[in-house]
Design a protein around this motif. Structure first.
Motif, PDB file in Angstrom:
ATOM      1  N   ALA A   1       0.839  -1.421   0.124  1.00 30.74           N
ATOM      2  CA  ALA A   1      -0.147  -0.376   0.174  1.00 30.74           C
ATOM      3  C   ALA A   1       0.909   1.374  -0.099  1.00 30.74           C
ATOM      4  CB  ALA A   1      -0.849  -0.052   1.511  1.00 30.74           C
ATOM      5  N   GLY A   2       1.808   1.466   0.668  1.00 30.50           N
ATOM      6  CA  GLY A   2       3.331   1.986   0.795  1.00 30.50           C
ATOM      7  C   GLY A   2       3.387   2.466  -0.870  1.00 30.50           C
ATOM      8  N   LEU A   3       4.048   2.012  -1.337  1.00 32.12           N
ATOM      9  CA  LEU A   3       4.664   1.350  -2.287  1.00 32.12           C
ATOM     10  C   LEU A   3       3.667   2.309  -3.254  1.00 32.12           C
ATOM     11  CD1 LEU A   3       6.834   1.172  -4.855  1.00 32.12           C
ATOM     12  CD2 LEU A   3       5.517  -1.004  -4.905  1.00 32.12           C
ATOM     13  N   VAL A   4       2.288   1.883  -2.995  1.00 33.16           N
ATOM     14  CA  VAL A   4       1.263   2.865  -4.174  1.00 33.16           C
ATOM     15  C   VAL A   4       1.081   3.740  -3.976  1.00 33.16           C
ATOM     16  CG1 VAL A   4      -1.067   3.206  -4.478  1.00 33.16           C
ATOM     17  CG2 VAL A   4       0.497   0.629  -4.938  1.00 33.16           C
ATOM     18  N   GLY A   5       1.211   4.070  -2.282  1.00 27.73           N
ATOM     19  CA  GLY A   5       0.850   6.430  -2.324  1.00 27.73           C
ATOM     20  C   GLY A   5       2.235   6.463  -2.745  1.00 27.73           C
ATOM     21  N   ALA A   6       3.857   6.141  -2.213  1.00 25.88           N
ATOM     22  CA  ALA A   6       4.709   6.564  -3.111  1.00 25.88           C
ATOM     23  C   ALA A   6       4.550   6.813  -4.624  1.00 25.88           C
ATOM     24  CB  ALA A   6       5.725   5.575  -2.922  1.00 25.88           C
ATOM     25  N   GLY A   7       4.159   5.958  -5.301  1.00 24.38           N
ATOM     26  CA  GLY A   7       3.971   6.069  -7.175  1.00 24.38           C
ATOM     27  C   GLY A   7       3.433   7.455  -7.379  1.00 24.38           C
TER      28      GLY A   7
ATOM     29  N   THR B   1       2.135   9.895  -5.703  1.00 25.53           N
ATOM     30  CA  THR B   1       3.136  11.038  -5.289  1.00 25.53           C
ATOM     31  C   THR B   1       4.501  11.463  -5.570  1.00 25.53           C
ATOM     32  OG1 THR B   1       2.623  10.271  -2.980  1.00 25.53           O
ATOM     33  CG2 THR B   1       4.570  11.770  -3.488  1.00 25.53           C
ATOM     34  N   PHE B   2       4.826  10.254  -6.793  1.00 23.18           N
ATOM     35  CA  PHE B   2       5.572  10.972  -7.784  1.00 23.18           C
ATOM     36  C   PHE B   2       5.095  11.418  -9.027  1.00 23.18           C
ATOM     37  CE2 PHE B   2       8.042   8.888 -11.202  1.00 23.18           C
ATOM     38  CZ  PHE B   2       9.129   9.813 -11.415  1.00 23.18           C
TER      39      PHE B   2
ATOM     40  N   THR C   1       6.150  14.602 -10.255  1.00 22.95           N
ATOM     41  CA  THR C   1       6.497  14.936 -12.495  1.00 22.95           C
ATOM     42  C   THR C   1       4.951  14.788 -13.289  1.00 22.95           C
ATOM     43  OG1 THR C   1       5.996  12.370 -12.032  1.00 22.95           O
ATOM     44  CG2 THR C   1       8.339  13.232 -11.732  1.00 22.95           C
ATOM     45  N   ASP C   2       4.517  15.107 -12.802  1.00 18.71           N
ATOM     46  CA  ASP C   2       3.244  15.089 -13.672  1.00 18.71           C
ATOM     47  C   ASP C   2       3.007  14.628 -15.174  1.00 18.71           C
ATOM     48  OD1 ASP C   2       0.668  15.929 -15.117  1.00 18.71           O
ATOM     49  OD2 ASP C   2       1.709  17.612 -15.788  1.00 18.71           O
TER      50      ASP C   2
END
Length: 204
Positions: free
Chosen positions: A154-160, A162-163, A167-168
């Motif tokens: 779930a944290g990885l999805v959140g990081a993705g 955010t990125f 970066t739009d």
């Protein structure tokens, strides 16, 4: 709008136009083409009358085939303006420079009273991304009750996400764009690309 007041569509930098400006530009110059770069499914769901559908992924795949013959003035359209800006970059690299972007995309067009033709199609890509991301996070959290390390999924999805915001860009939308309901019909690429030269048929 007088000739001197019309937006400049000759520069290589993006010229963002509001809905009212787009209508005025189209009335002033019948050569201006409205190019909708969303997926075929999104386009079928709702689009501006007289616009052409040339998906962003299709432009990327065929960027080397774009020439001066595709150089008529264009206003690029998507759901919010982000994909239209990406399409502008692709077309600019190919040497096309008479480009503008509909500021705020279809959402802004509708908000400002612009007409839309509606039909059966898929959800907007942003909505598909929100659903997919939400399901992935929910699955990760629920699964972590049985196997704790899965909480990091779930944290990885959140990081993705955010990125993607910083970066739009959005890798998830690229992946979702490969699904059958978001793809061009087999053999339909050439017909869609023809819209860039005026040979394609505009949507009603």
């Amino acid at each position: 709008m007088s000739a001197g007041d019309q937006p400049d569509m000759t520069g290589t930098r993006s010229n963002a136009l509001g809905a009212a400006q787009v209508r005025e530009v189209r009335e002033a110059d019948p050569r201006v083409r409205l190019i909708d770069v969303r997926t075929p499914g999104e386009f079928a769901s709702a689009h501006i009358p007289g616009s052409y559908n040339v998906p962003l992924d299709l432009l990327r795949e065929h960027r080397d085939e774009l020439t001066d013959s595709h150089g008529e003035p264009m206003v690029l359209v998507c759901a919010s303006g982000a994909r239209a800006e990406q399409a502008r970059s692709v077309l600019a690299v190919a040497g096309l420079d008479r480009l503008s972007v509909l500021r705020g995309g279809i959402a802004s067009w509708e908000k400002e009273g612009g007409e839309l033709n509606r039909g059966r199609g898929t959800w907007a890509m942003e909505r598909q991304v929100r659903l997919t991301a939400g399901l992935l996070v929910l699955t990760g959290v629920l699964a972590s009750t049985a196997f704790d390390p899965l909480k990091w999924f779930a944290g990885l999805v959140g990081a993705g996400l955010t990125f993607a915001a910083i970066t739009d860009t959005c890798a998830m939308s690229r992946v979702l764009g490969l699904l059958p309901h978001n793809r061009t019909r087999p053999g339909g690429d050439r017909a869609l690309l023809a819209a860039l030269t005026g040979d394609g048929a505009a949507a009603k």
